[in-house]
Motif scaffolding. Structure first.
Motif, PDB file in Angstrom:
ATOM      1  N   GLN A   5       0.849  -1.197   0.000  1.00 43.42           N
ATOM      2  CA  GLN A   5       0.000   0.000   0.000  1.00 43.42           C
ATOM      3  C   GLN A   5       0.883   1.245   0.000  1.00 43.42           C
ATOM      4  O   GLN A   5       0.686   2.184   0.764  1.00 43.42           O
ATOM      5  N   PRO A   7       2.244   4.682  -0.494  1.00 46.38           N
ATOM      6  CA  PRO A   7       1.526   5.948  -0.706  1.00 46.38           C
ATOM      7  C   PRO A   7       1.765   6.563  -2.084  1.00 46.38           C
ATOM      8  O   PRO A   7       0.851   7.145  -2.666  1.00 46.38           O
ATOM      9  N   VAL A  10      -0.364   4.648  -4.633  1.00 42.80           N
ATOM     10  CA  VAL A  10      -1.765   5.054  -4.472  1.00 42.80           C
ATOM     11  C   VAL A  10      -1.976   6.438  -5.077  1.00 42.80           C
ATOM     12  O   VAL A  10      -2.927   6.661  -5.848  1.00 42.80           O
ATOM     13  N   ARG A  11      -1.098   7.386  -4.766  1.00 41.16           N
ATOM     14  CA  ARG A  11      -1.217   8.741  -5.300  1.00 41.16           C
ATOM     15  C   ARG A  11      -1.177   8.741  -6.820  1.00 41.16           C
ATOM     16  O   ARG A  11      -1.990   9.377  -7.482  1.00 41.16           O
ATOM     17  N   TRP A 101      -4.479  -2.520  -9.224  1.00 41.51           N
ATOM     18  CA  TRP A 101      -5.066  -2.290  -7.906  1.00 41.51           C
ATOM     19  C   TRP A 101      -5.891  -3.512  -7.543  1.00 41.51           C
ATOM     20  O   TRP A 101      -6.830  -3.860  -8.249  1.00 41.51           O
ATOM     21  N   THR A 126      -6.842  -2.669  -0.419  1.00 40.75           N
ATOM     22  CA  THR A 126      -7.404  -1.357  -0.102  1.00 40.75           C
ATOM     23  C   THR A 126      -8.358  -0.970  -1.226  1.00 40.75           C
ATOM     24  O   THR A 126      -8.509  -1.698  -2.200  1.00 40.75           O
ATOM     25  N   GLU A 131      -8.969   5.264   0.224  1.00 44.98           N
ATOM     26  CA  GLU A 131      -7.779   6.102   0.025  1.00 44.98           C
ATOM     27  C   GLU A 131      -8.153   7.552  -0.215  1.00 44.98           C
ATOM     28  O   GLU A 131      -7.465   8.457   0.256  1.00 44.98           O
ATOM     29  N   TRP A 132      -9.265   7.826  -0.925  1.00 51.35           N
ATOM     30  CA  TRP A 132      -9.688   9.212  -1.101  1.00 51.35           C
ATOM     31  C   TRP A 132     -10.118   9.815   0.219  1.00 51.35           C
ATOM     32  O   TRP A 132      -9.869  10.988   0.475  1.00 51.35           O
ATOM     33  N   ARG A 134      -8.877   9.178   3.109  1.00 47.61           N
ATOM     34  CA  ARG A 134      -7.689   9.421   3.932  1.00 47.61           C
ATOM     35  C   ARG A 134      -7.018  10.747   3.612  1.00 47.61           C
ATOM     36  O   ARG A 134      -6.164  11.198   4.355  1.00 47.61           O
ATOM     37  N   ARG A 135      -7.359  11.358   2.514  1.00 48.83           N
ATOM     38  CA  ARG A 135      -6.685  12.583   2.082  1.00 48.83           C
ATOM     39  C   ARG A 135      -7.181  13.801   2.805  1.00 48.83           C
ATOM     40  O   ARG A 135      -8.259  13.988   3.161  1.00 48.83           O
TER      41      ARG A 135
END
Length: 135
Positions: A5, A7, A10-11, A101, A126, A131-132, A134-135
């Motif tokens: 995972q 970062p 993911v970004r 993903w 995930t 993830e969105w 968490r931003r």
């Protein structure tokens, strides 16, 4: 957080990738794949349904396999059980996808090793919605 995972991976997928092939997406709105595909569209992503029945879902033409998609794919988003998911990571690499993903609960460490060794970023276990948030 585990190594699968990352970062930055993911970004990259959430910010820089626009065309998401969603493996396992059918026209059933009660399924998680449908709900996440809808969220991806709301976030400006183009979704590509990948399902053996290959119908039109959320206004987008479906395809039976990743190899059938006649245009470039950025992310292959896999909604399949862990034991069946690895083949889709391999297909994603074969068709030149930019990233893979695996959804929440989907983990295949061998597929992760193969995919990242091929230079393709991958995340597992995930969800874009998580993830969105968490931003």
């Amino acid at each position: 957080m585990t190594s699968w995972q990352d970062p930055e991976a993911v970004r990259f997928m959430l910010d820089d990738c626009t065309t998401w092939a969603v493996v396992g997406l059918s026209g059933d709105p009660s399924r998680t794949a449908y709900q996440i595909a809808q969220l991806l569209q709301e976030r400006g992503k183009r979704i590509v349904p990948i399902h053996p029945s290959a119908g039109t879902v959320l206004g987008e033409q479906g395809y039976a396999t990743l190899a059938d998609v006649p245009f470039p794919i950025d992310v292959v988003d896999v909604f399949r059980r862990s034991e069946a998911a690895g083949e889709f990571a391999d297909e994603a690499v074969a068709v030149g996808a930019k990233a893979v993903w695996f959804q929440l609960g989907v983990v295949d460490e061998a597929a992760f090793e193969r995919t990242t060794a091929a230079g393709v970023p991958m995340v597992m276990d995930t969800c874009p919605a998580i993830e969105w948030r968490r931003r």
